[in-house]
Design an enzyme around this catalytic site. Structure first.
Site, mmCIF file in Angstrom:
data_model
loop_
_atom_site.group_PDB
_atom_site.id
_atom_site.type_symbol
_atom_site.label_atom_id
_atom_site.label_comp_id
_atom_site.label_asym_id
_atom_site.label_seq_id
_atom_site.Cartn_x
_atom_site.Cartn_y
_atom_site.Cartn_z
ATOM 1 N N TYR A 1 0.818 -1.207 0.000
ATOM 2 C CA TYR A 1 0.000 0.000 0.000
ATOM 3 C C TYR A 1 0.857 1.265 0.000
ATOM 4 O O TYR A 1 0.431 2.303 -0.491
ATOM 5 C CB TYR A 1 -0.907 0.028 1.241
ATOM 6 N N LYS B 1 2.689 -15.457 2.602
ATOM 7 C CA LYS B 1 2.900 -16.196 1.357
ATOM 8 C C LYS B 1 4.393 -16.532 1.318
ATOM 9 O O LYS B 1 5.127 -16.170 0.381
ATOM 10 C CB LYS B 1 2.444 -15.340 0.161
ATOM 11 N N ASP C 1 -3.475 -18.088 0.392
ATOM 12 C CA ASP C 1 -4.468 -18.743 -0.472
ATOM 13 C C ASP C 1 -5.230 -19.813 0.313
ATOM 14 O O ASP C 1 -6.456 -19.919 0.246
ATOM 15 C CB ASP C 1 -3.822 -19.310 -1.745
ATOM 16 N N ASP D 1 -6.661 -6.843 3.803
ATOM 17 C CA ASP D 1 -7.747 -6.183 3.073
ATOM 18 C C ASP D 1 -8.654 -7.234 2.445
ATOM 19 O O ASP D 1 -9.880 -7.192 2.589
ATOM 20 C CB ASP D 1 -7.152 -5.269 1.991
ATOM 21 N N ASP E 1 -12.676 -8.778 3.863
ATOM 22 C CA ASP E 1 -13.919 -8.760 3.085
ATOM 23 C C ASP E 1 -14.530 -10.156 3.040
ATOM 24 O O ASP E 1 -15.744 -10.331 3.143
ATOM 25 C CB ASP E 1 -13.660 -8.280 1.640
HETATM 26 C C1 IPM Z 1 -10.626 -1.061 3.517
HETATM 27 C C2 IPM Z 1 -10.809 -0.425 2.177
HETATM 28 C C3 IPM Z 1 -9.641 0.515 1.917
HETATM 29 C C4 IPM Z 1 -8.374 -0.310 1.886
HETATM 30 C C5 IPM Z 1 -9.775 1.386 0.651
HETATM 31 C C6 IPM Z 1 -11.073 2.166 0.630
HETATM 32 C C7 IPM Z 1 -8.602 2.309 0.485
HETATM 33 O O1 IPM Z 1 -10.939 -1.393 1.193
HETATM 34 O O2 IPM Z 1 -10.563 -0.324 4.523
HETATM 35 O O3 IPM Z 1 -10.559 -2.295 3.589
HETATM 36 O O4 IPM Z 1 -8.010 -0.867 0.852
HETATM 37 O O5 IPM Z 1 -7.725 -0.405 2.929
HETATM 38 MG MG MG Z 2 -11.062 -3.406 1.932
#
Ligand code: IPM
Ligand code: MG
Length: 372
Positions: free
Chosen positions: A142, A192, A225, A249, A253
C-alpha cells in the site's frame, strides 16, 4: 465530568447516513456513562475534493490529531474514479491512516445468532462464529516505494513494492499476540512465505516474538491462499488472525460475508500508546455504497458496532460497549432487518428506523440492568 473530543468524518455515499445513526448511539452512551462527548466534523474523500479540491484537507489532519477518537463513514464512488491518483477519495483515508500511524487494524467477524441464515454459507458453518482479523495498516504494498506507472522500452510498466521492516512485523505481532492472550490463546499468522521473501521474514519474526514472550499462545502459520479457502470452509477453526496490509484487506472482506453482510462489520484502527493516549479511528469495513446513497436504506449496524469498539478501546467504557452489542443483538432477534440482511418473515426497515430501534433497545437494556 470527563470530556472526550470525537471527530466525525462522514465521507461519501452512505457515510453521512450511517455516521448519523452512530452519533446518536454515542450521545446516548456518553450520557449514560456520565461522560461529555464533544463532537466536531471535518471533510474527507470525494466530498472533500468537491468542496475544497483535495480528498484530504490539512484542516482534517489537524483536527484528527487533536481528537480523542475519530469516527469515519466511508469514502469513494464512481464519480471520482477517473481523477488522478493523488486526488482520489481513497487517498484521504490512506493519508490519515499513515499520518496518525494507525498501524493496527482490528476487524472482528462475529455471527449474530439471528443472522445465521443470512450468510451465503450453511448456518452450522458460521453460527457462533467469533474471529478477529488483525491487519497491519501502514506498510506493505500500500505504501512501499518505488511505485507508479512509467514507460520503459516503449511499454507501460506498473510497479508497486511489497515491503516490511522487522520492527513493523514485531509491533503488529505484539498487538495480535496480546489480543489472542485475552481471547482463545490461538493466533494464526497469514503470509505467502513459499513465494514472497518479505512474508518469509514476517513468518520468522512473528515466530521469534511468540517464542520469546508468548509461549502460552498457540501460534500457527498459513499461506494466504489456503487461509482464504479455510475461512469459507471452516471459519471457526480460527481465533485471532494476523496478516499484512494487502492480505488483510482481502481476507477481511471474505470474513465479512461469513457474518451475513458487509454491512455488519466494524473496525478499529489504532496507533501506538504515547503518554497514555493512542490515536484511534473507527469505521465500518464496508464502502460508500454509492448505489444506495441518500436513500435511507443503508445498514448502520457496522458503524454502530464501530462505536462500541470506540467505547471499549478509546474510553474504557466496557459496560456501555457491551450494552451496544446486546442492543444490536436484541434488535436483530426482534426481526428488524435492513435490505442487505433481509430474510423471509423479517420486517424491512431503513437506516433511521434501525437506529431508532437500537436506541430503544439500549434504553430498555439499561433500565433492566440498572443496579441500585
Ligand atoms: C478497507 C478499504 C480501503 C483499503 C480502501 C477504501 C482504500 O478497502 O478499509 O478495507 O483498501 O484499505
Ligand atoms: Mg477493503
Amino acid at each position: 465530568m470527563t470530556t472526550k473530543h470525537i471527530l466525525l468524518l462522514h465521507g461519501d455515499g452512505i457515510g453521512p447516513e450511517v455516521v448519523g445513526e452512530a452519533k446518536r448511539v454515542l450521545e446516548w452512551c456518553g450520557t449514560a456513562a456520565g461522560m461529555s462527548f464533544v463532537f466536531d466534523e471535518a471533510l474527507i474523500g470525494g466530498s472533500a475534493y468537491d468542496a475544497v479540491g483535495t480528498p484530504y484537507p490539512a484542516e482534517t489532519l489537524e483536527k484528527a490529531k487533536k481528537a480523542d477518537a475519530i469516527l469515519l463513514g466511508a469514502v469513494g464512488g464512481p464519480k471520482w474514479e477517473s481523477l488522478e491518483y493523488a486526488k482520489r477519495p481513497e487517498r484521504g483515508l490512506l493519508g490519515i491512516r499513515k499520518d496518525l500511524d494507525l498501524f493496527a487494524n482490528l476487524r472482528p467477524a462475529m455471527c449474530f445468532a439471528a443472522l445465521a441464515d443470512a450468510s451465503s454459507l450453511k448456518p452450522e458453518i458460521i453460527s457462533g462464529l467469533d474471529i478477529l482479523i488483525v491487519r497491519e495498516l501502514t506498510g506493505d504494498i500500500y505504501f512501499g516505494q518505488p511505485r507508479g506507472v512509467s514507460v520503459e522500452n516503449g511499454h507501460r510498466v506498473g510497479r508497486n513494492t511489497m515491503i516490511y521492516a522487522d520492527w513493523e512485523v514485531t509491533r503488529i505481532g505484539r498487538v495480535a499476540l496480546d489480543l489472542a492472550r485475552a481471547r482463545g490463546k490461538k493466533l494464526c499468522s497469514v503470509d505467502k512465505a513459499n513465494v514472497l521473501e518479505t512474508t518469509e521474514m514476517w513468518r520468522e519474526e512473528v515466530q521469534k516474538l511468540r517464542d520469546a514472550e508468548y509461549k502460552d499462545i498457540e501460534l500457527s502459520h498459513m499461506y494466504v491462499d489456503n487461509a482464504a479457502m479455510q475461512l469459507v470452509r471452516a471459519p471457526k477453526q480460527f481465533d485471532v488472525m494476523v496478516t499484512g496490509n494487502i492480505f488483510g484487506d482481502i481476507l477481511s472482506d471474505c470474513a465479512a460475508m461469513l457474518t451475513g453482510s458487509l454491512g455488519m462489520l466494524p473496525s478499529a484502527s489504532l496507533g501506538a500508546e504515547i503518554n497514555g493516549k493512542r490515536a484511534a479511528l473507527y469505521e465500518p469495513v464496508h464502502g460508500s455504497a454509492p448505489d444506495i446513497a441518500g436513500k435511507g436504506v443503508a445498514n448502520p449496524i457496522a458503524t454502530i458496532l464501530s462505536v462500541s469498539m470506540m467505547l471499549r478501546y478509546s474510553f474504557g467504557l466496557n459496560a456501555q460497549a457491551d450494552l451496544v452489542d446486546a442492543a444490536v443483538a436484541n434488535v436483530l432477534e426482534s426481526g428488524l432487518r435492513t435490505g442487505d440482511i433481509m430474510q423471509t418473515g423479517a420486517k424491512k426497515v431503513g437506516t433511521r428506523e434501525m437506529g431508532d430501534a437500537i436506541l430503544t433497545a439500549l434504553q430498555n437494556l439499561a433500565a433492566n440492568t440498572k443496579v441500585a
